[in-house]
Enzyme design. Sequence first.
Site, PDB file in Angstrom:
ATOM      1  N   THR A 165     -34.064 -15.893   8.303  1.00  0.00           N
ATOM      2  CA  THR A 165     -34.065 -17.036   9.218  1.00  0.00           C
ATOM      3  C   THR A 165     -35.194 -18.008   8.890  1.00  0.00           C
ATOM      4  O   THR A 165     -35.007 -19.220   8.935  1.00  0.00           O
ATOM      5  CB  THR A 165     -34.200 -16.547  10.667  1.00  0.00           C
ATOM      6  OG1 THR A 165     -35.347 -15.706  10.761  1.00  0.00           O
ATOM      7  CG2 THR A 165     -32.982 -15.749  11.083  1.00  0.00           C
ATOM      8  N   PHE A 294     -33.448 -19.290  18.461  1.00  0.00           N
ATOM      9  CA  PHE A 294     -33.770 -17.887  18.181  1.00  0.00           C
ATOM     10  C   PHE A 294     -33.049 -16.934  19.131  1.00  0.00           C
ATOM     11  O   PHE A 294     -33.545 -15.855  19.417  1.00  0.00           O
ATOM     12  CB  PHE A 294     -35.278 -17.673  18.294  1.00  0.00           C
ATOM     13  CG  PHE A 294     -36.070 -18.364  17.229  1.00  0.00           C
ATOM     14  CD1 PHE A 294     -36.193 -17.803  15.970  1.00  0.00           C
ATOM     15  CD2 PHE A 294     -36.677 -19.588  17.475  1.00  0.00           C
ATOM     16  CE1 PHE A 294     -36.923 -18.438  14.977  1.00  0.00           C
ATOM     17  CE2 PHE A 294     -37.398 -20.234  16.492  1.00  0.00           C
ATOM     18  CZ  PHE A 294     -37.524 -19.655  15.231  1.00  0.00           C
ATOM     19  N   CYS A 301     -35.247 -13.387  19.543  1.00  0.00           N
ATOM     20  CA  CYS A 301     -36.054 -13.009  18.376  1.00  0.00           C
ATOM     21  C   CYS A 301     -37.518 -12.808  18.757  1.00  0.00           C
ATOM     22  O   CYS A 301     -38.204 -13.748  19.150  1.00  0.00           O
ATOM     23  CB  CYS A 301     -35.943 -14.075  17.294  1.00  0.00           C
ATOM     24  SG  CYS A 301     -36.983 -13.749  15.871  1.00  0.00           S
TER      25      CYS A 301
END
Length: 946
Positions: A165, A294, A301
């Site tokens: 990511t 996220f 996350c």
Amino acid sequence: MPAFALGSMRTYHPVMVRVARRLIGSWDRAARDGRPVDVPDDMTRMTLDTIGLAGFGYDFGSFERAEPHPFVESMVRCLEWSMTRLARKPGTDHSAADAAFQDDAGYLAQVVDDVIAARTGTDQSEAGDLLGLMLSARHPEDGTTLDRANIRNQVITFLIAGHETTSGAMSFALYYLAKHPTALQLVQREADALWGDTPDPEPTYDEVGRLAYTRQVLNEALRLWPTAAAFGRHALEDTLLGGRIPLKAGQSVTVLAPMLHRQPVWGDNPELFDPSRFAPEAEAARPVHAFKPFGTGERACIGRQFALHEATMLLAVLVHRYRPHDHADYALTVKETLTLKPEGFTLTLTPRTPADRVHPPLPGALPTAAHDPHTTAALPARVRTGTGALLLHGSNYGTCRGFAAQLADEAGDIGCDTEVAALDAYAGGLPTDRPVVITAASYNGRPTDDATAFAAWLDGGPDLTGVTYAVLGVGDRNWAATYQHFPTRVDARLAELGATRLADRAAADASGDLGGTVREFTARLRTALLERYGDPDAVATPEPTAGYEVRTLTGGPLDALAEQHGLVPMTVTEAHDLTAPGYSRTKRFLRIALPEDVTYRTADHLTVLPANDPALVARAITALGVDPDTVLDIRAGRPRRDDLAVDRPLTVRQLLAHHVELQERPTAHQLSLLADANPCPPEKASLAALATAGSPAGDPRTLVEIVEDHPALRGALDWPRLLDLLTPLKPRHYSISSSPAADPRHADLMISLLEAPARSGKGTYRGTGSGHLATLRPGDTLYARVQPCREAFRIDGSAPVVMIAAGTGLAPFRGAVADRTAALRSGAELPPALCYFGCNAAAADYLHAEELHAAQTAGAVSLRPAFSTAGTFVQHRIAAEADEVWHLLEAGARVYVCGDGARMAPGVREAFRAIYRDRTPGGNAEEWLNSLVADGRFVEDVYASS
């Protein structure tokens, strides 16, 4: 989670900078050769190396390879398999793809197992990275640790999510900067203002927080192309979503983040790249749930702060150094393999010149106001005598507790009598005789663990008239929905209940200029304290009223150090070798008389204060070029709670013997301090290179050995710098080998002397703790405390027991055998107990043989020694007696393992898996062993030597 708390983030920052240097070296070569750089590939290399080193101490060495690391290739294929699997047509044959996936998944697991194996069994209590925390962290209620399969899965998840990511986010950000020169110039202006004309700056952690516009660019790139592109939810009850989409209870819905980020709340042109959307005023005006790059909720996350810090730092460093060129007029093509990236995106680079880093003022910019040094000049220098200050914290992982201690130190500097405590310690009421300063964070919008009772008490509506307070909130704006929720609530609630603000609340953002906000709040607090409580006669330092200042010193020279660690003096009453004369691996026995108010339980630990070997002290004195008889009077300029605990003058020899570590490998920061102090240019360059390369990972030399190898440092370090370099000496922990049932007033230790050739090749390494204890004789004093063991490691008589040890790992089991012997004497009936223990030979190191054989004769234990000279280790004997062990396991036996974690413990685990596999065809041995661990029936207390 501790691994992503502020203290840990600061630890990771130097690793990020170190890996950024690798990327810059690669891009410098490409710029010289006129070659384009593959942005997504290089960002992947950068982020994989960073998460590998910072999280797990593993170096993938991605920039040393022409092709991506095989881990990356296997990972990409696994992600592609996961994506295509979702679109499979029923009835089609995918066995070949599935088999290839199993091979790739097996390779990922093998790489991670190797990473874990390199650390398993060693002392991870001081490890600051994610793997160290997973290996050492214990459940607060039952003391259990994560099982290895869980850790493996967690590591794979973090390795994938932690670099895929982030690399996508940086790739998209560089794409948009290459396409939008105005935004590029603003990011360059921001970086140039921070680092000037230095082409190769050394960004500090706090500087990254000041890169506000750079962060806006990253956020806008994440808005347009969030690298984690979707998240799911299901309805808890029948509802009408958004007033127009009916959902039944249990029905799932998938939110596509790129579509969420293009809703009308983003304006009439959401496809436009516009970083001003993330200016503070624009963010404040927008619903917090409009931006979800996220994921969402408590399971979003957890590493977003890590990712954004790394990406912000790297983006600023790159545009500060290079002018990127979109040489191919690249048209954006988004590739999706669970995450999103710009496929085939390349740039050419031109190094920037000093002229490029000179910027005219922006139109309409106001000149910076000069600081008026006289604004606080009229304030008193100190508060009135007797003025107190209560510093309370709400902190899960220590960040706010650290800030509270820091504020206490600042208040102490102006004369306040300070107290630092958790908020829950004052859940019954706040004092009115001193100001209360609260430093607090939120955990998903809720109070932290040490503030829940306080929050409940505050909700009850107590009358707080007469309370004076100030609040410093700490949070991370990445968690926008709950940012500053608890400290904001506390500040408002205190005012509602009648308390008076001493200073306005400050909101410190861990993803922004956190250090600057804390400094600004500290300055305001200092001013407020002096304005409200200042002594008008303390404007200047008063003249002394007597001819002499006298300090009365009581106690012994190590009392202050012992008090810092909660240690008390104890006396050695017996000391002798447990091993045969001439045996090379000495094991030593110590019996220690306990003070009247000290008790212990079987399997507890004794925490002891060691001392450095006199020969090592002499070596350090020579290397540093100091006079051992020089008397030092050390006073902390700004006292801190982890300072050297010295309350009286002492000689250099005493300092080096009793107060500082001399065998630790230096950190990058320590190497930088040595480089700064070295007057010899070649040696300075050598030390600087070590600091940049991150010496602790690969250089086996200790700090003393490094100084020896750079002789220009001899005499070059003054004492303030030396004291900054040297780490305070830490206590060591040893299992107690006796039982209070046999003797409640004495505790026994088995000490294995660690003595081996130094890894650096320089003479012999002798463990600091074991080396000191091996020198003690009857009548000697040591400073120690009893440290309770995990409750899970205590052995009772409720079930059969299998005890497994090697060497002095036998210590807690000697105590357990003594407990069983005493119980049998009192008429108790006990289930069976086996004790497997490894030693070299019966005539060499069969520890406490006579005593243990007497216990076996009494029926307290069945001894199963394994002699390595005969080629037998404990795991081999367990395998040979597998039927008996399996029978006990089926009868509910508990297994306890103590000793060497590097070789013995992994071998024992494999022996038990083999026992299960042989008796349960088709069963999953790993899951079975993990279930034993989870049920408290397979408990380890393993360690590395010290």
